[in-house]
Design a protein around this motif. Structure first.
Motif, PDB file in Angstrom:
ATOM      1  N   GLU A 154      37.884  41.955  36.039  1.00  0.00           N
ATOM      2  CA  GLU A 154      37.419  43.144  36.749  1.00  0.00           C
ATOM      3  C   GLU A 154      36.929  44.222  35.780  1.00  0.00           C
ATOM      4  N   HIS A 201      29.167  35.545  28.651  1.00  0.00           N
ATOM      5  CA  HIS A 201      30.323  36.376  29.018  1.00  0.00           C
ATOM      6  C   HIS A 201      31.106  36.782  27.776  1.00  0.00           C
ATOM      7  N   LYS A 213      33.429  39.463  40.853  1.00  0.00           N
ATOM      8  CA  LYS A 213      33.002  39.401  42.255  1.00  0.00           C
ATOM      9  C   LYS A 213      32.741  37.966  42.679  1.00  0.00           C
ATOM     10  N   LYS A 214      32.159  37.203  41.780  1.00  0.00           N
ATOM     11  CA  LYS A 214      31.838  35.810  42.095  1.00  0.00           C
ATOM     12  C   LYS A 214      33.090  34.938  42.185  1.00  0.00           C
ATOM     13  N   ASP A 269      33.879  42.075  33.169  1.00  0.00           N
ATOM     14  CA  ASP A 269      32.765  41.283  33.710  1.00  0.00           C
ATOM     15  C   ASP A 269      32.783  41.360  35.234  1.00  0.00           C
ATOM     16  N   LYS A 270      32.356  42.500  35.736  1.00  0.00           N
ATOM     17  CA  LYS A 270      32.440  42.755  37.184  1.00  0.00           C
ATOM     18  C   LYS A 270      31.674  41.734  38.015  1.00  0.00           C
ATOM     19  N   SER A 271      30.523  41.295  37.531  1.00  0.00           N
ATOM     20  CA  SER A 271      29.755  40.324  38.320  1.00  0.00           C
ATOM     21  C   SER A 271      30.498  38.996  38.437  1.00  0.00           C
ATOM     22  N   LEU A 272      31.117  38.558  37.351  1.00  0.00           N
ATOM     23  CA  LEU A 272      31.892  37.326  37.407  1.00  0.00           C
ATOM     24  C   LEU A 272      33.142  37.521  38.262  1.00  0.00           C
TER      25      LEU A 272
END
Length: 164
Positions: free
Chosen positions: A144, A117, A152-153, A147-150
């Motif tokens: 947001e 990250h 979302k998680k 690191d969009k995937s993080l």
């Protein structure tokens, strides 16, 4: 995962060690080894304390069943680094090696996660250099954007965490 009884799982303790190493590792990744500060000294004491207790008090070792001497090295919860040892030097050395193995594993995991990250880490470091602190909502914004995937998680599933 702290159980309602106040007991901690091995996974929880390993996570706590990795988190406590985060600031030190982040400084090294972002600024380089020569620019690491003394800011993480309390965190490093916490790392040692948790890892050592995992081995010497709670029996969280990969070798306990193969080498029952680990169980003979049990220390009282109030024992300090300056207390008289109640075990042989050989047992103490084994405990120290196992403590080191736990810390090395957490350090590797922490570094892998921070490097994974890196974009977020760099953005956060920049904010911290400029402002000294980053609030929860600002952290979510960074998540947001960087690191969009993080995000979302973590961002939607977690309520506001307690601050340390």
């Amino acid at each position: 995962e702290q159980l309602e009884s106040g007991l901690y799982s091995k996974r929880y303790l390993l996570n706590q060690i990795a988190v406590a190493l985060g600031g030190r590792v982040a400084e090294e990744i972002v600024f380089g080894e020569e620019e690491v500060t003394t800011g993480a000294s309390n965190d490093l004491q916490q790392v040692y304390s948790i890892a050592h207790r995992m081995v010497s008090q709670w029996g969280f070792t990969s070798n306990a069943s193969a080498d029952p001497e680990f169980l003979l090295g049990w220390e009282a919860p109030d024992a300090s680094r300056f207390s008289a040892r109640t075990m042989s030097q050989n047992t103490a050395a084994k405990i120290d090696l196992e403590t080191r193995r736990i810390v090395d594993g957490a350090l590797k995991r922490c570094e892998e996660e921070l490097r994974r990250h890196r974009t977020l880490l760099d953005a956060l470091a920049k904010e911290l250099v400029e402002k000294e602190t980053v609030g929860y909502s600002e952290m979510l914004e960074l998540l947001e954007k960087k690191d969009k995937s993080l995000f979302k998680k973590l961002g939607k599933s977690n309520s506001r965490p307690a601050t340390a």
